[in-house]
Scaffold this motif. Structure first.
Motif, PDB file in Angstrom:
ATOM      1  N   PHE A  80       9.985   1.125   4.379  1.00 37.34           N
ATOM      2  CA  PHE A  80      10.493  -0.233   4.566  1.00 37.34           C
ATOM      3  C   PHE A  80       9.340  -1.232   4.663  1.00 37.34           C
ATOM      4  CE2 PHE A  80      14.254  -2.692   5.998  1.00 37.34           C
ATOM      5  CZ  PHE A  80      13.614  -3.894   6.292  1.00 37.34           C
ATOM      6  N   VAL A  81       8.367  -0.931   5.510  1.00 38.61           N
ATOM      7  CA  VAL A  81       7.251  -1.862   5.699  1.00 38.61           C
ATOM      8  C   VAL A  81       6.447  -1.998   4.411  1.00 38.61           C
ATOM      9  CG1 VAL A  81       5.151  -2.337   7.021  1.00 38.61           C
ATOM     10  CG2 VAL A  81       7.168  -1.416   8.183  1.00 38.61           C
ATOM     11  N   THR A  82       6.313  -0.915   3.665  1.00 38.74           N
ATOM     12  CA  THR A  82       5.604  -0.990   2.382  1.00 38.74           C
ATOM     13  C   THR A  82       6.301  -1.959   1.438  1.00 38.74           C
ATOM     14  OG1 THR A  82       4.776   1.269   2.634  1.00 38.74           O
ATOM     15  CG2 THR A  82       4.763   0.351   0.414  1.00 38.74           C
ATOM     16  N   ALA A  83       7.638  -1.923   1.413  1.00 41.75           N
ATOM     17  CA  ALA A  83       8.378  -2.870   0.567  1.00 41.75           C
ATOM     18  C   ALA A  83       8.182  -4.301   1.043  1.00 41.75           C
ATOM     19  CB  ALA A  83       9.863  -2.518   0.550  1.00 41.75           C
ATOM     20  N   ALA A  84       8.135  -4.500   2.367  1.00 37.90           N
ATOM     21  CA  ALA A  84       7.925  -5.845   2.905  1.00 37.90           C
ATOM     22  C   ALA A  84       6.538  -6.373   2.552  1.00 37.90           C
ATOM     23  CB  ALA A  84       8.127  -5.841   4.422  1.00 37.90           C
ATOM     24  N   VAL A  85       5.549  -5.480   2.510  1.00 42.71           N
ATOM     25  CA  VAL A  85       4.173  -5.870   2.185  1.00 42.71           C
ATOM     26  C   VAL A  85       4.002  -6.121   0.687  1.00 42.71           C
ATOM     27  CG1 VAL A  85       1.773  -5.027   2.100  1.00 42.71           C
ATOM     28  CG2 VAL A  85       3.133  -4.727   4.182  1.00 42.71           C
ATOM     29  N   THR A  86       4.635  -5.300  -0.141  1.00 42.77           N
ATOM     30  CA  THR A  86       4.369  -5.346  -1.583  1.00 42.77           C
ATOM     31  C   THR A  86       5.406  -6.115  -2.385  1.00 42.77           C
ATOM     32  OG1 THR A  86       5.556  -3.268  -1.975  1.00 42.77           O
ATOM     33  CG2 THR A  86       3.196  -3.117  -1.531  1.00 42.77           C
ATOM     34  N   GLY A  87       6.546  -6.411  -1.779  1.00 44.05           N
ATOM     35  CA  GLY A  87       7.624  -7.041  -2.530  1.00 44.05           C
ATOM     36  C   GLY A  87       7.611  -8.552  -2.433  1.00 44.05           C
ATOM     37  N   PRO A  88       8.697  -9.176  -2.914  1.00 43.42           N
ATOM     38  CA  PRO A  88       8.812 -10.631  -2.795  1.00 43.42           C
ATOM     39  C   PRO A  88       8.750 -11.045  -1.324  1.00 43.42           C
ATOM     40  CG  PRO A  88      10.523  -9.740  -4.228  1.00 43.42           C
ATOM     41  CD  PRO A  88       9.857  -8.571  -3.584  1.00 43.42           C
ATOM     42  N   ARG A  89       8.215 -12.212  -1.088  1.00 46.21           N
ATOM     43  CA  ARG A  89       7.937 -12.667   0.279  1.00 46.21           C
ATOM     44  C   ARG A  89       9.213 -13.032   1.033  1.00 46.21           C
ATOM     45  NH1 ARG A  89       5.870 -17.615   2.811  1.00 46.21           N
ATOM     46  NH2 ARG A  89       6.306 -18.784   0.946  1.00 46.21           N
ATOM     47  N   PHE A  90       9.272 -12.625   2.288  1.00 45.73           N
ATOM     48  CA  PHE A  90      10.283 -13.136   3.212  1.00 45.73           C
ATOM     49  C   PHE A  90       9.785 -14.483   3.729  1.00 45.73           C
ATOM     50  CE2 PHE A  90      11.347  -8.651   3.354  1.00 45.73           C
ATOM     51  CZ  PHE A  90      12.728  -8.638   3.546  1.00 45.73           C
ATOM     52  N   ALA A  91      10.717 -15.404   4.001  1.00 48.20           N
ATOM     53  CA  ALA A  91      10.320 -16.731   4.482  1.00 48.20           C
ATOM     54  C   ALA A  91       9.546 -16.624   5.794  1.00 48.20           C
ATOM     55  CB  ALA A  91      11.546 -17.616   4.653  1.00 48.20           C
ATOM     56  N   LYS A  99      -1.022  -3.061   4.877  1.00 50.47           N
ATOM     57  CA  LYS A  99      -1.555  -4.237   4.182  1.00 50.47           C
ATOM     58  C   LYS A  99      -3.058  -4.106   3.949  1.00 50.47           C
ATOM     59  CE  LYS A  99      -1.807  -9.244   4.556  1.00 50.47           C
ATOM     60  NZ  LYS A  99      -1.521 -10.407   5.393  1.00 50.47           N
ATOM     61  N   GLU A 100      -3.792  -3.699   4.987  1.00 44.62           N
ATOM     62  CA  GLU A 100      -5.244  -3.571   4.839  1.00 44.62           C
ATOM     63  C   GLU A 100      -5.602  -2.504   3.813  1.00 44.62           C
ATOM     64  OE1 GLU A 100      -6.604  -2.874   8.818  1.00 44.62           O
ATOM     65  OE2 GLU A 100      -6.009  -4.900   9.457  1.00 44.62           O
ATOM     66  N   THR A 101      -4.883  -1.399   3.809  1.00 40.03           N
ATOM     67  CA  THR A 101      -5.161  -0.350   2.824  1.00 40.03           C
ATOM     68  C   THR A 101      -4.928  -0.867   1.415  1.00 40.03           C
ATOM     69  OG1 THR A 101      -4.548   1.377   4.406  1.00 40.03           O
ATOM     70  CG2 THR A 101      -4.594   1.997   2.077  1.00 40.03           C
ATOM     71  N   LEU A 102      -3.800  -1.534   1.202  1.00 39.10           N
ATOM     72  CA  LEU A 102      -3.463  -1.996  -0.147  1.00 39.10           C
ATOM     73  C   LEU A 102      -4.377  -3.117  -0.629  1.00 39.10           C
ATOM     74  CD1 LEU A 102       0.413  -1.764   0.001  1.00 39.10           C
ATOM     75  CD2 LEU A 102      -1.099  -0.509  -1.534  1.00 39.10           C
ATOM     76  N   PHE A 103      -4.905  -3.902   0.296  1.00 38.54           N
ATOM     77  CA  PHE A 103      -5.786  -4.994  -0.106  1.00 38.54           C
ATOM     78  C   PHE A 103      -7.227  -4.535  -0.251  1.00 38.54           C
ATOM     79  CE2 PHE A 103      -2.225  -7.588   0.582  1.00 38.54           C
ATOM     80  CZ  PHE A 103      -2.486  -8.824   0.001  1.00 38.54           C
ATOM     81  N   ASP A 104      -7.671  -3.679   0.668  1.00 35.44           N
ATOM     82  CA  ASP A 104      -9.091  -3.317   0.693  1.00 35.44           C
ATOM     83  C   ASP A 104      -9.395  -2.005  -0.030  1.00 35.44           C
ATOM     84  OD1 ASP A 104      -9.315  -5.567   2.263  1.00 35.44           O
ATOM     85  OD2 ASP A 104      -9.335  -4.455   4.155  1.00 35.44           O
ATOM     86  N   ARG A 105      -8.457  -1.059   0.017  1.00 35.80           N
ATOM     87  CA  ARG A 105      -8.693   0.266  -0.565  1.00 35.80           C
ATOM     88  C   ARG A 105      -7.424   0.789  -1.241  1.00 35.80           C
ATOM     89  NH1 ARG A 105      -9.291   0.294   4.519  1.00 35.80           N
ATOM     90  NH2 ARG A 105      -7.759   1.925   4.857  1.00 35.80           N
TER      91      ARG A 105
END
Length: 199
Positions: free
Chosen positions: A37-48, A87-93
């Motif tokens: 779930f959190v992965t989808a929130a990080v990688t998907g369309p933005r929540f307001a 988020k840090e993993t997907l952005f940095d590594r």
């Protein structure tokens, strides 16, 4: 350690809390589904607003930060810690990203809870995911390794019944999930502009 880490529950305590929480119940009950779930929130369309997904996900009131209990705050901190790690993993590594799949009692990987958690996040923001669910969208294929393991509210396969036969069964059980670690960084790239820029 940060203040969030100090407040957060252990994974075992958080999973035990999710398993018994009611009224309202969390949208997921396991750490694997929570990770999806959190992965989808990080990688998907933005929540307001992050609370638009964080509060329903855990079955917490919208005013949890102002009026929640110490346990509510610990749960919220746990969720923030998981969000920050992903988020840090997907952005940095991004090459180090690995979904937190469940393990079957008999051994082996069970991607279904993670994928179902990812799908639950999509449904919470479905209007913004609709474009990617269009079969004519060239990026629709990014969702296939995830949706192949998902069922809808009536228990029906989201992608329809798989083709019968041992090859298909073997592919679903032993192969398809291996592409998830590859498509997640691609989904993050796809949604990066809309996710992190103001609307």
């Amino acid at each position: 350690m940060s203040a969030i880490d100090d407040m957060a529950l252990s994974d075992e305590a958080l999973e035990a809390w999710m398993a018994v929480k009611t009224n309202p119940r969390p949208l997921v009950r396991t750490m694997s589904a929570l990770d999806g779930f959190v992965t989808a929130a990080v990688t998907g369309p933005r929540f307001a607003d992050p609370q638009d997904w964080m509060c329903p996900l855990m079955g917490l009131r919208r005013d949890v930060l102002a009026k929640g209990s110490a346990t509510d705050h610990a749960v919220f901190a746990s969720l923030a810690r998981i969000h920050n790690r992903i988020k840090e993993t997907l952005f940095d590594r991004p090459q180090d990203y690995a979904p937190r799949f469940a393990t079957r009692p008999s051994g082996g990987i069970d991607p279904r809870p993670w994928c179902q958690g990812f799908y639950a996040a999509m449904n919470l923001n479905i209007k913004k995911w609709k474009r990617l669910l269009d079969l004519d969208n060239p990026n629709h294929g990014l969702l296939l390794p995830i949706l192949i393991y998902c069922v809808d509210k009536k228990g029906r396969p989201v992608l329809g019944k798989p083709r019968p036969g041992p090859e298909t069964a073997h592919f679903i059980e032993h192969e398809a999930y291996k592409d998830i670690a590859l498509v997640i960084p691609a989904l993050r790239e796809l949604h990066y502009v809309t996710h992190y820029d103001p609307e």
